[in-house]
Scaffold this motif. Structure first.
Motif, mmCIF file in Angstrom:
data_model
loop_
_atom_site.group_PDB
_atom_site.id
_atom_site.type_symbol
_atom_site.label_atom_id
_atom_site.label_comp_id
_atom_site.label_asym_id
_atom_site.label_seq_id
_atom_site.Cartn_x
_atom_site.Cartn_y
_atom_site.Cartn_z
ATOM 1 N N ALA A 190 0.814 -1.219 0.000
ATOM 2 C CA ALA A 190 0.000 0.000 0.000
ATOM 3 C C ALA A 190 0.848 1.270 0.000
ATOM 4 N N ALA A 191 2.070 1.192 0.490
ATOM 5 C CA ALA A 191 2.904 2.386 0.696
ATOM 6 C C ALA A 191 3.120 3.251 -0.548
ATOM 7 N N PRO A 192 3.433 2.679 -1.727
ATOM 8 C CA PRO A 192 3.674 3.538 -2.897
ATOM 9 C C PRO A 192 2.482 4.432 -3.254
ATOM 10 N N SER A 193 1.286 3.972 -2.978
ATOM 11 C CA SER A 193 0.095 4.762 -3.300
ATOM 12 C C SER A 193 0.032 6.053 -2.496
ATOM 13 N N PHE A 194 0.735 6.069 -1.380
ATOM 14 C CA PHE A 194 0.709 7.247 -0.507
ATOM 15 C C PHE A 194 2.059 7.958 -0.452
ATOM 16 N N ALA A 195 2.967 7.569 -1.359
ATOM 17 C CA ALA A 195 4.306 8.166 -1.414
ATOM 18 C C ALA A 195 5.010 8.069 -0.065
ATOM 19 N N ILE A 196 4.877 6.914 0.566
ATOM 20 C CA ILE A 196 5.465 6.650 1.876
ATOM 21 C C ILE A 196 6.431 5.476 1.769
ATOM 22 N N THR A 197 7.522 5.560 2.502
ATOM 23 C CA THR A 197 8.439 4.439 2.630
ATOM 24 C C THR A 197 8.166 3.747 3.967
ATOM 25 N N ALA A 198 7.930 2.459 3.920
ATOM 26 C CA ALA A 198 7.651 1.695 5.139
ATOM 27 C C ALA A 198 8.841 0.811 5.480
ATOM 28 N N GLN A 199 9.189 0.776 6.761
ATOM 29 C CA GLN A 199 10.304 -0.062 7.197
ATOM 30 C C GLN A 199 9.906 -0.833 8.451
ATOM 31 N N SER A 200 10.365 -2.053 8.512
ATOM 32 C CA SER A 200 10.104 -2.899 9.670
ATOM 33 C C SER A 200 10.907 -2.402 10.870
ATOM 34 N N ALA A 201 10.296 -2.416 12.054
ATOM 35 C CA ALA A 201 10.983 -1.978 13.275
ATOM 36 C C ALA A 201 10.750 -3.013 14.380
ATOM 37 N N PRO A 202 11.362 -4.184 14.265
ATOM 38 C CA PRO A 202 11.187 -5.209 15.286
ATOM 39 C C PRO A 202 11.793 -4.793 16.623
ATOM 40 N N CYS A 203 11.071 -5.036 17.688
ATOM 41 C CA CYS A 203 11.532 -4.691 19.042
ATOM 42 C C CYS A 203 11.253 -5.854 19.981
ATOM 43 N N ARG A 204 12.153 -6.045 20.926
ATOM 44 C CA ARG A 204 12.010 -7.154 21.857
ATOM 45 C C ARG A 204 11.923 -6.726 23.321
ATOM 46 N N ASP A 205 12.158 -5.435 23.579
ATOM 47 C CA ASP A 205 12.046 -4.933 24.947
ATOM 48 C C ASP A 205 11.827 -3.427 24.911
ATOM 49 N N ALA A 206 11.648 -2.834 26.091
ATOM 50 C CA ALA A 206 11.349 -1.409 26.196
ATOM 51 C C ALA A 206 12.483 -0.547 25.647
ATOM 52 N N ALA A 207 13.717 -0.968 25.877
ATOM 53 C CA ALA A 207 14.868 -0.191 25.406
ATOM 54 C C ALA A 207 14.874 -0.092 23.885
ATOM 55 N N GLU A 208 14.538 -1.181 23.208
ATOM 56 C CA GLU A 208 14.508 -1.153 21.746
ATOM 57 C C GLU A 208 13.359 -0.286 21.227
ATOM 58 N N ILE A 209 12.252 -0.269 21.935
ATOM 59 C CA ILE A 209 11.135 0.610 21.559
ATOM 60 C C ILE A 209 11.602 2.064 21.585
ATOM 61 N N GLN A 210 12.247 2.441 22.664
ATOM 62 C CA GLN A 210 12.710 3.823 22.819
ATOM 63 C C GLN A 210 13.761 4.180 21.777
ATOM 64 N N SER A 211 14.628 3.230 21.456
ATOM 65 C CA SER A 211 15.676 3.469 20.464
ATOM 66 C C SER A 211 15.085 3.692 19.074
ATOM 67 N N VAL A 212 14.094 2.878 18.706
ATOM 68 C CA VAL A 212 13.446 3.011 17.398
ATOM 69 C C VAL A 212 12.813 4.388 17.261
ATOM 70 N N MET A 213 12.137 4.832 18.292
ATOM 71 C CA MET A 213 11.444 6.122 18.201
ATOM 72 C C MET A 213 12.419 7.294 18.195
ATOM 73 N N ALA A 214 13.475 7.185 18.956
ATOM 74 C CA ALA A 214 14.471 8.259 18.974
ATOM 75 C C ALA A 214 15.110 8.416 17.597
ATOM 76 N N GLU A 215 15.444 7.314 16.950
ATOM 77 C CA GLU A 215 16.044 7.352 15.622
ATOM 78 C C GLU A 215 15.062 7.908 14.595
ATOM 79 N N LEU A 216 13.811 7.515 14.715
ATOM 80 C CA LEU A 216 12.784 7.995 13.792
ATOM 81 C C LEU A 216 12.623 9.510 13.910
ATOM 82 N N ALA A 217 12.654 10.009 15.132
ATOM 83 C CA ALA A 217 12.511 11.448 15.363
ATOM 84 C C ALA A 217 13.714 12.221 14.818
#
Length: 330
Positions: free
Chosen positions: A190-217
């Motif tokens: 669906a992503a190309p229809s909205f000119a969006i790039t989608a990437q997988s962000a697998p996380c296994r604990d709270a620290a990885e959740i925070q890391s993914v969001m910090a990098e995204l920001a």
């Protein structure tokens, strides 16, 4: 609501009552084992079980009278899923209710004969739980929670915010969401229809959740999509807090995230799944076989927006998006 009205609501979309055999003769109360993925003190999980009990009462099942219920709450812990599955099988349950894929995986390892009704499960065919949706075969059936069309709606919502999202990280835990590949393919298609790039962000604990969001920001113009997963449910508070800290536009799969302070959600009413699952439990207790009860697919969806959160984070939402919301929290 009167009992007949409730009963009509939960049976309207299900298979014909002709599937039901006569109630087997048995002395004493029947036994239901429930394996929940949530934490026991989670109000959202408690609301799900309340809906289940409402459905059972509408069908004349009374806990402590003609029905004994053994409750187990795994809280996303793999060891507890396995331990509690063993306990519920050894207790001699007549039927088992499994919330989420890890519950089904644990229970099917322990029994191939006790009927299992699942709820909040994605891609039951792909995970090998059932042979097909129409005739599941074996001892497992239930209620699925994903339609591939949902992926397009999630991305569309992220394009209707300002500043617009260009990249979307999709958050889940591979260990508890083995079906994530199916969902990622739907998102990527669906992503190309909205000119969006989608990437997988697998996380296994709270620290990885925070890391993914910090990098995204840090990268800018990033948005977050949180997939249905017992891991994301258990880590709801961490996800909400980190999204707020980094002011990330985020779409969740369930209203429980949005009512707790998340930006917006699009998905099914999970409490209704538990309400409807009472009907399958009733049928099985009266002699029906899970192999003859078709897996139910989601047909009703709700879009919820937290306008208060949007204003606090400086995120503008399009009038079109607001107009299509089923609920706007102000």
């Amino acid at each position: 609501m009167k009992r007949r009205a409730i009963l009509a609501g939960i049976t309207a979309l299900l298979a014909p009552r002709s599937l039901i055999a006569q109630t087997p003769s048995r002395d004493g109360p029947r036994r239901l084992g429930v394996l929940m993925g949530n934490l026991a003190d989670d109000p959202v999980g408690q609301s799900y079980t309340a809906s289940l009990m409402q459905g059972l009462r509408a069908l004349d099942w009374r806990e402590g009278a003609n029905l004994r219920i053994d409750w187990r709450w795994a809280g996303g812990d793999p060891a507890l899923f396995d331990r509690y599955a063993t306990e519920l099988v050894e207790l001699g349950s007549d039927v088992l209710l499994a919330q989420s894929s890890p519950s089904v995986v644990a229970l099917r390892r322990k029994t191939s004969t006790i009927p299992i009704v699942f709820t909040m499960v994605t891609d039951p065919v792909g995970q090998g739980f059932v042979e097909n949706l129409a005739r599941p075969g074996g001892n497992i059936t239930g209620f699925s929670d994903f339609n591939s069309l949902m992926a397009g709606k999630w991305l569309e919502m992220l394009t209707q915010v300002a500043p617009p999202v260009a990249r979307v990280a999709v958050l889940y835990n591979p260990a508890t969401a083995p079906y994530a590949g199916l969902m990622m393919r739907a998102v990527e298609d669906a992503a190309p229809s909205f000119a969006i790039t989608a990437q997988s962000a697998p996380c296994r604990d709270a620290a990885e959740i925070q890391s993914v969001m910090a990098e995204l920001a840090r990268e800018g113009r990033g948005g977050l999509l949180v997939l249905t997963d017992i891991f994301t449910i258990v880590h709801r508070d961490t996800i909400l807090a980190s999204a707020a800290q980094h002011r990330l536009p985020t779409v969740y799969f369930a209203r429980s995230f949005t009512t707790a302070g998340g930006l917006m959600s699009y998905g099914i009413d999970y409490a209704e799944l538990f309400l409807r699952s009472a009907d399958y439990i009733d049928r099985i207790l009266k002699g029906a076989s899970p192999r003859d009860l078709p897996v139910q697919q989601p047909t009703k969806f709700e879009l919820v927006i937290n306008l208060k959160t949007a204003k606090e984070r400086g995120i503008s939402l399009s009038t079109t998006l607001l107009a299509t919301a089923d609920e706007v929290i102000e």
